[in-house]
Design a protein around this motif. Sequence first.
Motif, mmCIF file in Angstrom:
data_model
loop_
_atom_site.group_PDB
_atom_site.id
_atom_site.type_symbol
_atom_site.label_atom_id
_atom_site.label_comp_id
_atom_site.label_asym_id
_atom_site.label_seq_id
_atom_site.Cartn_x
_atom_site.Cartn_y
_atom_site.Cartn_z
ATOM 1 N N ASP A 121 3.547 -4.139 -7.717
ATOM 2 C CA ASP A 121 3.816 -4.018 -6.282
ATOM 3 C C ASP A 121 5.034 -4.834 -5.878
ATOM 4 O O ASP A 121 5.437 -4.823 -4.706
ATOM 5 C CB ASP A 121 2.592 -4.438 -5.466
ATOM 6 N N GLU B 168 -1.727 0.107 -2.871
ATOM 7 C CA GLU B 168 -1.131 -0.324 -1.602
ATOM 8 C C GLU B 168 0.387 -0.171 -1.640
ATOM 9 O O GLU B 168 1.007 0.165 -0.626
ATOM 10 C CB GLU B 168 -1.512 -1.774 -1.307
ATOM 11 N N ARG C 91 -3.498 -3.285 -5.600
ATOM 12 C CA ARG C 91 -2.171 -3.658 -5.105
ATOM 13 C C ARG C 91 -1.159 -2.563 -5.422
ATOM 14 O O ARG C 91 -0.224 -2.317 -4.645
ATOM 15 C CB ARG C 91 -1.740 -4.987 -5.721
#
Length: 355
Positions: free
Chosen positions: A168, A215, A212
């Motif tokens: 990420d 996301e 993550r």
Amino acid sequence: MATEKGRGATLNGESRRFNLAEHIADGDWLDALELVDGAKPRRRTEVTVERPRTIISRNKSPDLSFTQSINAYRGCEHGCIYCFARPTHAYHDLSPGLDFETRLFAKPDAPALLRAELSKPSYNVSPIAMGTNTDPYQPIEKDWKITRQCIEILVECGHPLFITTKSDRVLRDIDLLTRLARDRLVAVMVSVTTLDPKVARTLEPRAAHPLRRVEAIRQLASAGVPVVASISPIIPAITDHEIESIIETVASAGARDATFIPIRLPHEVAPLFRAWLQEHYPDRSARIMHILHEIRGGRDNDPNFGTRMRGQGVWADLIRTRFIKARKRAGFSGERLTLRTDLFRRPQGRQLQLF
């Protein structure tokens, strides 16, 4: 060798492919180390500066959708046990095992080399891929920022870019990626191999938590950056049961499509993977290897163009059928992302940049 906390490989043997001399450990020193320290110290990540003459690598593989790539780093701290790039460390007389994930090489000259190559009158523009060998957003990118500097040059030049990552940390550069996305000059592929953090912890120990990564897909998509999810590699009896749930999750997060590749075990990856199975899945290691051999034509690995990315046989067909059905249910159209090449302008010289 017992599993080292936070690392993927359980072995660190030398490669025998190039007939290099075997290293002999200093037994007296190792004995003294344990007497003094009481235990073997944890292996720390080391970074060596590499000074290549060029930075753009080119390939003619019919299995790949790009012909140009940049790798800012050699080795990868993520430590993914299945990484097909591990054997490249043997070229440096280093182990594809723990050395690959702890003895890294950074190329700080990459941005200057990229600028020089793009400036050549003979340069023909086509998308450059990052993350094809080692992850451009692995942990050391936080300090070295080589990937970001290269992207800044591509933004300046209006040059198309493909990125593949399982971190990420890509969100750090969302300001640059959104600028490229406005002109259809970028696509990002985020790897989501599993949604189970326990599996991820041993499979890819220093990569970002699976949620993550999801996301990251969500934020990139919300910012208008095209994102594709990769659920590669699919590992039978370990991650294959997640095909449908991963595709549903990444679709909900805003991914435009999904891709997959059955696990590959080239060269030294095969014995490393076997040792990893014995450590973490001893009850099913033989079954898993049996299935992998069926997918790879009776071998640990199928190196042939055309079949190496798809696999063959009943198991490969079953995985592909499930993937296609799940992809269809998720609403993915299968439309291929194409990037523009007509906006490219050669970088300005250093003197012109002053004005």
